[in-house]
Motif scaffolding. Structure first.
Motif, PDB file in Angstrom:
ATOM      1  N   ILE A 313     -15.726 -25.482 -28.393  1.00 45.91           N
ATOM      2  CA  ILE A 313     -17.115 -25.015 -28.932  1.00 45.91           C
ATOM      3  C   ILE A 313     -18.099 -25.259 -27.750  1.00 45.91           C
ATOM      4  CG2 ILE A 313     -19.181 -25.636 -30.326  1.00 45.91           C
ATOM      5  CD1 ILE A 313     -17.047 -26.460 -32.638  1.00 45.91           C
ATOM      6  N   TYR A 314     -17.876 -26.474 -26.938  1.00 50.82           N
ATOM      7  CA  TYR A 314     -18.680 -26.283 -25.702  1.00 50.82           C
ATOM      8  C   TYR A 314     -18.667 -25.195 -24.780  1.00 50.82           C
ATOM      9  CZ  TYR A 314     -20.165 -28.472 -21.168  1.00 50.82           C
ATOM     10  OH  TYR A 314     -20.715 -28.566 -19.901  1.00 50.82           O
ATOM     11  N   ALA A 315     -17.344 -24.902 -24.263  1.00 53.79           N
ATOM     12  CA  ALA A 315     -17.208 -23.845 -23.428  1.00 53.79           C
ATOM     13  C   ALA A 315     -17.719 -22.479 -24.078  1.00 53.79           C
ATOM     14  CB  ALA A 315     -15.779 -23.610 -23.177  1.00 53.79           C
ATOM     15  N   MET A 316     -17.502 -22.354 -25.401  1.00 53.96           N
ATOM     16  CA  MET A 316     -17.960 -21.116 -26.076  1.00 53.96           C
ATOM     17  C   MET A 316     -19.611 -20.998 -25.903  1.00 53.96           C
ATOM     18  SD  MET A 316     -15.558 -20.925 -29.540  1.00 53.96           S
ATOM     19  CE  MET A 316     -16.675 -19.649 -30.267  1.00 53.96           C
ATOM     20  N   ALA A 317     -20.131 -22.111 -26.068  1.00 51.52           N
ATOM     21  CA  ALA A 317     -21.799 -22.148 -26.329  1.00 51.52           C
ATOM     22  C   ALA A 317     -22.479 -22.178 -24.844  1.00 51.52           C
ATOM     23  CB  ALA A 317     -22.064 -23.215 -27.268  1.00 51.52           C
ATOM     24  N   LEU A 318     -21.786 -22.680 -23.940  1.00 50.77           N
ATOM     25  CA  LEU A 318     -22.537 -23.111 -22.684  1.00 50.77           C
ATOM     26  C   LEU A 318     -23.233 -21.797 -22.097  1.00 50.77           C
ATOM     27  CD1 LEU A 318     -23.118 -25.262 -20.577  1.00 50.77           C
ATOM     28  CD2 LEU A 318     -20.889 -24.678 -19.345  1.00 50.77           C
ATOM     29  N   LEU A 372     -44.661 -26.665  -5.280  1.00 52.18           N
ATOM     30  CA  LEU A 372     -43.957 -26.448  -4.004  1.00 52.18           C
ATOM     31  C   LEU A 372     -43.302 -25.082  -4.502  1.00 52.18           C
ATOM     32  CD1 LEU A 372     -42.128 -29.401  -2.973  1.00 52.18           C
ATOM     33  CD2 LEU A 372     -44.060 -28.533  -1.855  1.00 52.18           C
ATOM     34  N   GLN A 373     -43.723 -24.470  -5.747  1.00 48.18           N
ATOM     35  CA  GLN A 373     -43.091 -23.420  -6.221  1.00 48.18           C
ATOM     36  C   GLN A 373     -43.869 -22.076  -6.579  1.00 48.18           C
ATOM     37  OE1 GLN A 373     -40.653 -25.291  -9.237  1.00 48.18           O
ATOM     38  NE2 GLN A 373     -38.896 -25.279  -8.109  1.00 48.18           N
ATOM     39  N   THR A 374     -43.775 -20.832  -6.373  1.00 51.04           N
ATOM     40  CA  THR A 374     -44.458 -19.753  -6.886  1.00 51.04           C
ATOM     41  C   THR A 374     -43.515 -18.630  -7.513  1.00 51.04           C
ATOM     42  OG1 THR A 374     -45.863 -18.018  -5.855  1.00 51.04           O
ATOM     43  CG2 THR A 374     -44.170 -18.668  -4.620  1.00 51.04           C
ATOM     44  N   ALA A 375     -44.179 -17.826  -8.499  1.00 49.05           N
ATOM     45  CA  ALA A 375     -43.310 -17.014  -9.126  1.00 49.05           C
ATOM     46  C   ALA A 375     -42.555 -15.910  -8.260  1.00 49.05           C
ATOM     47  CB  ALA A 375     -44.259 -16.007 -10.069  1.00 49.05           C
ATOM     48  N   ARG A 376     -41.367 -15.693  -8.576  1.00 48.08           N
ATOM     49  CA  ARG A 376     -40.431 -14.798  -7.964  1.00 48.08           C
ATOM     50  C   ARG A 376     -39.495 -13.988  -9.018  1.00 48.08           C
ATOM     51  NH1 ARG A 376     -37.223 -16.764  -2.866  1.00 48.08           N
ATOM     52  NH2 ARG A 376     -35.785 -17.114  -4.478  1.00 48.08           N
ATOM     53  N   ARG A 377     -39.257 -12.622  -8.852  1.00 44.76           N
ATOM     54  CA  ARG A 377     -38.408 -12.184  -9.992  1.00 44.76           C
ATOM     55  C   ARG A 377     -37.115 -11.669  -9.146  1.00 44.76           C
ATOM     56  NH1 ARG A 377     -40.861 -11.671 -14.642  1.00 44.76           N
ATOM     57  NH2 ARG A 377     -39.207 -10.222 -15.295  1.00 44.76           N
ATOM     58  N   GLY A 378     -36.334 -11.556 -10.307  1.00 51.15           N
ATOM     59  CA  GLY A 378     -35.124 -10.815  -9.674  1.00 51.15           C
ATOM     60  C   GLY A 378     -33.816 -11.867  -9.288  1.00 51.15           C
ATOM     61  N   ARG A 379     -33.915 -13.041  -9.597  1.00 52.49           N
ATOM     62  CA  ARG A 379     -32.740 -13.945  -9.271  1.00 52.49           C
ATOM     63  C   ARG A 379     -32.216 -14.175 -10.709  1.00 52.49           C
ATOM     64  NH1 ARG A 379     -32.473 -16.192  -4.592  1.00 52.49           N
ATOM     65  NH2 ARG A 379     -31.226 -17.801  -5.408  1.00 52.49           N
ATOM     66  N   PRO A 380     -30.743 -14.633 -10.531  1.00 53.17           N
ATOM     67  CA  PRO A 380     -30.124 -14.899 -11.826  1.00 53.17           C
ATOM     68  C   PRO A 380     -30.445 -16.138 -12.278  1.00 53.17           C
ATOM     69  CG  PRO A 380     -28.642 -15.110 -10.036  1.00 53.17           C
ATOM     70  CD  PRO A 380     -29.817 -14.385  -9.303  1.00 53.17           C
ATOM     71  N   PRO A 381     -30.380 -16.671 -13.669  1.00 54.03           N
ATOM     72  CA  PRO A 381     -30.616 -17.890 -14.121  1.00 54.03           C
ATOM     73  C   PRO A 381     -29.517 -18.755 -13.604  1.00 54.03           C
ATOM     74  CG  PRO A 381     -29.693 -16.519 -15.686  1.00 54.03           C
ATOM     75  CD  PRO A 381     -29.892 -15.520 -14.598  1.00 54.03           C
ATOM     76  N   ASP A 382     -30.049 -20.200 -13.688  1.00 57.81           N
ATOM     77  CA  ASP A 382     -29.266 -21.158 -13.352  1.00 57.81           C
ATOM     78  C   ASP A 382     -28.107 -21.311 -14.354  1.00 57.81           C
ATOM     79  OD1 ASP A 382     -32.073 -22.667 -12.692  1.00 57.81           O
ATOM     80  OD2 ASP A 382     -30.586 -22.651 -11.220  1.00 57.81           O
ATOM     81  N   GLY A 383     -26.797 -21.523 -13.933  1.00 55.04           N
ATOM     82  CA  GLY A 383     -25.688 -21.231 -14.766  1.00 55.04           C
ATOM     83  C   GLY A 383     -25.305 -22.493 -15.803  1.00 55.04           C
ATOM     84  N   ARG A 384     -25.465 -23.938 -15.194  1.00 52.90           N
ATOM     85  CA  ARG A 384     -24.989 -25.006 -16.211  1.00 52.90           C
ATOM     86  C   ARG A 384     -26.016 -25.774 -16.669  1.00 52.90           C
ATOM     87  NH1 ARG A 384     -19.606 -28.329 -14.935  1.00 52.90           N
ATOM     88  NH2 ARG A 384     -20.433 -30.202 -15.441  1.00 52.90           N
TER      89      ARG A 384
END
Length: 384
Positions: A313-318, A372-384
């Protein structure tokens, strides 16, 4: 006539028992039907279920090979070989996400080597850091926590390598490994590679890794990449946890460190969402695991089967449901600790509040370093 009166209660009892059995069968069938429908909604192509079966298989093969006396004989720390090999193989299988056998096998080799590197780094740093307070050896975990965030800069393999280095450090810390155990770590990596690659080769094209959709992300300022900032946030949170452990003592500080390492993303809003989901999932998974404690001693095989299902279930939902994934893993951790001899409810329940602590500290670090961060678009989301 008297005989008929005597037989009547027995007949009624038998009929009642048969009716109860039919009702129980209907309930089981109904539950299985509901479960099959739920699985199809979460994983319509069965691809993630296959990956879940693969990572459970990889862990089982590695743990079994590591427990063989013929392999562990003569190795320093041989008693920890099964745990190390199983952990390396399991989390390498989780982090790997390629679509072909050749690429997956290559990545699994690198991921298992990264876990061994993380364990070796902990072993080498331990003598240096042991004198720095009661929790000095934990300081090395800050390097792994940093790499969990920073190496996402280099894509899916980089993210996996960062995670595996941290996992290797955690396993070495939990097993209390020393310099004499370096050889055992190398053997564990070799076993884990074999155990992880074979199921992946056999699963073949039946797996289809999810494609991350582009979404809003965060850019860095002052020449700092968002991944570097995320790693810095995780490292700072880890140092705070180490300091707290040194001052007041925590039940399992490594659980809090793990939480802060994995909830931090390259976006403050992303971090908030992951903290929320991780806390929600853990708050459900831990009590469910504690409910299984009474049968952990009498039915260990049933507990291991439940843990295997939870990891599937963990692998399916991650990829899509981080809260369900966290709940499934929290359940697995609690029941496997119980079945291997840990029956302290205080310690097992600490998974919940240690996760809360780590998540909140990770969130605080993200808010602290948000300028230290500012908005930027077009990058994929973090995976894990």
């Amino acid at each position: 006539m008297d005989d008929d009166k005597q037989l009547a209660p027995a007949k009624r009892s038998r009929l009642k028992h048969e009716a109860g059995s039919r009702a129980a069968r209907r309930s089981v069938i109904g539950f299985l039907t509901w479960l099959a429908g739920w699985l199809d909604r979460i994983d319509p192509g069965t691809h993630r279920r296959i990956k879940g079966l693969r990572l459970v298989t990889a862990y089982g093969i590695a743990a079994m090979l590591g427990a063989l006396p013929e392999i562990g004989h003569g190795l320093g720390g041989g008693a920890s070989l099964s745990v190390m090999a199983g952990g390396f193989a399991l989390w390498a299988s989780v982090s790997e996400g390629r679509s072909t056998r050749a690429e997956s096998s290559r990545d699994l080799l690198l991921l298992c080597a990264a876990a061994a590197l993380g364990a070796a780094v902990f072993i080498l740093l331990r003598p240096v850091l042991t004198g720095v307070g009661q929790a000095g050896s934990e300081l090395s975990l800050a390097t792994g926590a940093f790499l969990v965030g920073y190496l996402k800069l280099f894509g899916i393999l980089g993210a996996g390598i960062g995670s595996q280095i941290f996992i290797g450090q955690l396993l070495a810390y939990g097993a209390g490994l020393t310099f004499a155990d370096l050889g055992m770590v190398g053997v564990a990596a070799a076993i884990a590679t074999l155990a992880a690659v074979v199921p992946r080769v056999l699963s073949g094209p039946a797996e289809r890794p999810p494609v991350a959709a582009a979404t809003a992300s965060i850019g860095g300022r002052a020449g700092l990449s968002p991944e570097f900032v995320a790693g810095l946030q995780a490292a700072i949170s880890t140092l705070v946890i180490v300091a707290l452990n040194d001052m007041i003592g925590l039940a399992e500080s490594a659980w809090a460190i793990t939480a802060c390492a994995y909830v931090v993303t390259s976006s403050p809003t992303g971090t908030i969402e992951r903290v929320r989901r991780r806390i929600m999932g853990t708050a459900v998974g831990v009590p469910l695991g504690l409910l299984c404690l009474p049968i952990a001693v009498d039915a260990p095989l049933l507990i291991w089967a439940a843990a295997a299902v939870a990891m599937i279930i963990y692998a399916m939902a991650l990829p899509d449901r981080y809260d369900i994934a966290c709940g499934a893993y929290a359940f697995t951790l609690v029941v496997t600790l119980a079945v291997t001899g840990e029956h302290s409810i205080w310690l097992l329940a600490a998974r919940a509040w240690e996760t809360l602590l780590g998540g909140l500290l990770g969130l605080a670090a993200a808010m602290l370093l948000a300028p230290l961060q500012t908005a930027r678009r077009g990058r994929p989301p973090d995976g894990r």
